[in-house]
Design a protein around this motif. Sequence first.
Motif, PDB file in Angstrom:
ATOM      1  N   ARG A 228       8.535 -32.943-105.580  1.00  0.00           N
ATOM      2  CA  ARG A 228       8.616 -31.489-104.857  1.00  0.00           C
ATOM      3  C   ARG A 228       7.437 -30.850-105.385  1.00  0.00           C
ATOM      4  O   ARG A 228       7.119 -30.876-106.553  1.00  0.00           O
ATOM      5  CB  ARG A 228       9.887 -31.137-105.576  1.00  0.00           C
TER       6      ARG A 228
ATOM      7  N   ASP B 247      14.421 -36.633-109.033  1.00  0.00           N
ATOM      8  CA  ASP B 247      15.628 -37.764-108.716  1.00  0.00           C
ATOM      9  C   ASP B 247      16.559 -37.199-107.646  1.00  0.00           C
ATOM     10  O   ASP B 247      16.062 -36.252-107.075  1.00  0.00           O
ATOM     11  CB  ASP B 247      16.480 -38.292-109.612  1.00  0.00           C
ATOM     12  N   GLU B 248      17.366 -37.960-106.962  1.00  0.00           N
ATOM     13  CA  GLU B 248      18.456 -37.565-106.159  1.00  0.00           C
ATOM     14  C   GLU B 248      19.040 -36.147-106.178  1.00  0.00           C
ATOM     15  O   GLU B 248      19.373 -35.556-105.226  1.00  0.00           O
ATOM     16  CB  GLU B 248      19.194 -38.399-105.665  1.00  0.00           C
TER      17      GLU B 248
ATOM     18  N   GLN C 124       8.028 -35.140-109.618  1.00  0.00           N
ATOM     19  CA  GLN C 124       8.628 -36.395-109.144  1.00  0.00           C
ATOM     20  C   GLN C 124      10.074 -35.897-109.541  1.00  0.00           C
ATOM     21  O   GLN C 124      10.367 -35.541-110.667  1.00  0.00           O
ATOM     22  CB  GLN C 124       8.354 -37.721-109.814  1.00  0.00           C
TER      23      GLN C 124
ATOM     24  N   GLU D  19       5.278 -43.190-101.009  1.00  0.00           N
ATOM     25  CA  GLU D  19       5.243 -44.471-101.528  1.00  0.00           C
ATOM     26  C   GLU D  19       4.775 -44.515-102.891  1.00  0.00           C
ATOM     27  O   GLU D  19       4.061 -43.478-103.307  1.00  0.00           O
ATOM     28  CB  GLU D  19       4.390 -45.166-100.738  1.00  0.00           C
ATOM     29  N   THR D  20       5.492 -45.327-103.675  1.00  0.00           N
ATOM     30  CA  THR D  20       5.016 -45.139-105.324  1.00  0.00           C
ATOM     31  C   THR D  20       3.828 -45.463-105.448  1.00  0.00           C
ATOM     32  O   THR D  20       3.280 -44.642-106.498  1.00  0.00           O
ATOM     33  CB  THR D  20       6.013 -46.471-105.962  1.00  0.00           C
TER      34      THR D  20
ATOM     35  N   HIS E 256       8.899 -37.520 -99.489  1.00  0.00           N
ATOM     36  CA  HIS E 256       9.332 -38.859 -99.800  1.00  0.00           C
ATOM     37  C   HIS E 256       8.081 -39.735 -99.660  1.00  0.00           C
ATOM     38  O   HIS E 256       7.552 -39.801 -98.355  1.00  0.00           O
ATOM     39  CB  HIS E 256      10.428 -39.666 -99.000  1.00  0.00           C
TER      40      HIS E 256
ATOM     41  N   VAL F 298       9.718 -30.848-100.300  1.00  0.00           N
ATOM     42  CA  VAL F 298      10.285 -31.972-100.880  1.00  0.00           C
ATOM     43  C   VAL F 298       9.632 -33.136 -99.947  1.00  0.00           C
ATOM     44  O   VAL F 298       9.852 -33.077 -98.743  1.00  0.00           O
ATOM     45  CB  VAL F 298      11.616 -32.010-100.871  1.00  0.00           C
TER      46      VAL F 298
ATOM     47  N   MET G 280      11.514 -47.821 -96.688  1.00  0.00           N
ATOM     48  CA  MET G 280      10.687 -47.481 -97.504  1.00  0.00           C
ATOM     49  C   MET G 280      11.547 -47.462 -98.799  1.00  0.00           C
ATOM     50  O   MET G 280      12.250 -46.690 -99.587  1.00  0.00           O
ATOM     51  CB  MET G 280      10.725 -45.741 -97.341  1.00  0.00           C
TER      52      MET G 280
ATOM     53  N   ALA H 193       9.903 -45.945-102.352  1.00  0.00           N
ATOM     54  CA  ALA H 193       9.599 -44.691-102.237  1.00  0.00           C
ATOM     55  C   ALA H 193      10.019 -43.748-103.238  1.00  0.00           C
ATOM     56  O   ALA H 193      11.351 -44.198-103.897  1.00  0.00           O
ATOM     57  CB  ALA H 193      10.184 -44.030-100.914  1.00  0.00           C
ATOM     58  N   VAL H 194       9.541 -42.681-103.528  1.00  0.00           N
ATOM     59  CA  VAL H 194       9.760 -41.854-104.535  1.00  0.00           C
ATOM     60  C   VAL H 194       9.981 -40.340-103.915  1.00  0.00           C
ATOM     61  O   VAL H 194       9.195 -40.137-103.029  1.00  0.00           O
ATOM     62  CB  VAL H 194       9.006 -41.554-105.929  1.00  0.00           C
ATOM     63  N   LYS H 195      10.685 -39.538-104.458  1.00  0.00           N
ATOM     64  CA  LYS H 195      10.842 -38.253-103.909  1.00  0.00           C
ATOM     65  C   LYS H 195      10.094 -37.241-104.825  1.00  0.00           C
ATOM     66  O   LYS H 195      10.011 -37.325-106.030  1.00  0.00           O
ATOM     67  CB  LYS H 195      12.313 -37.828-104.105  1.00  0.00           C
TER      68      LYS H 195
END
Length: 82
Positions: free
Chosen positions: A8, A33-34, A31, A17-18, A15, A13, A1, A4-6
Amino acid sequence: MSNAVKIRKKNRVLHVETDRLVGFLNQGYDQIDEDGNVVKRATGGRTVSLPEYNKVIDENEALKAKVKELEAASKKAETPKK
């Protein structure tokens, strides 16, 4: 992946695919970030309560008044003294 983006929504939460991101943004997911900071806000799928909406409207009006006050003070400070 690797692409992939995260995302919430409340405490969920995921993950994804874009290429599926737009659909989830429309469903009310943000969307992130980490670190959990919002990268893109949801574009649909959410409702706001009337008290929360009224609070934002009141805050907006107060900020507009403050901007006008600061602009007037700035103009006053910029005018040359004789």
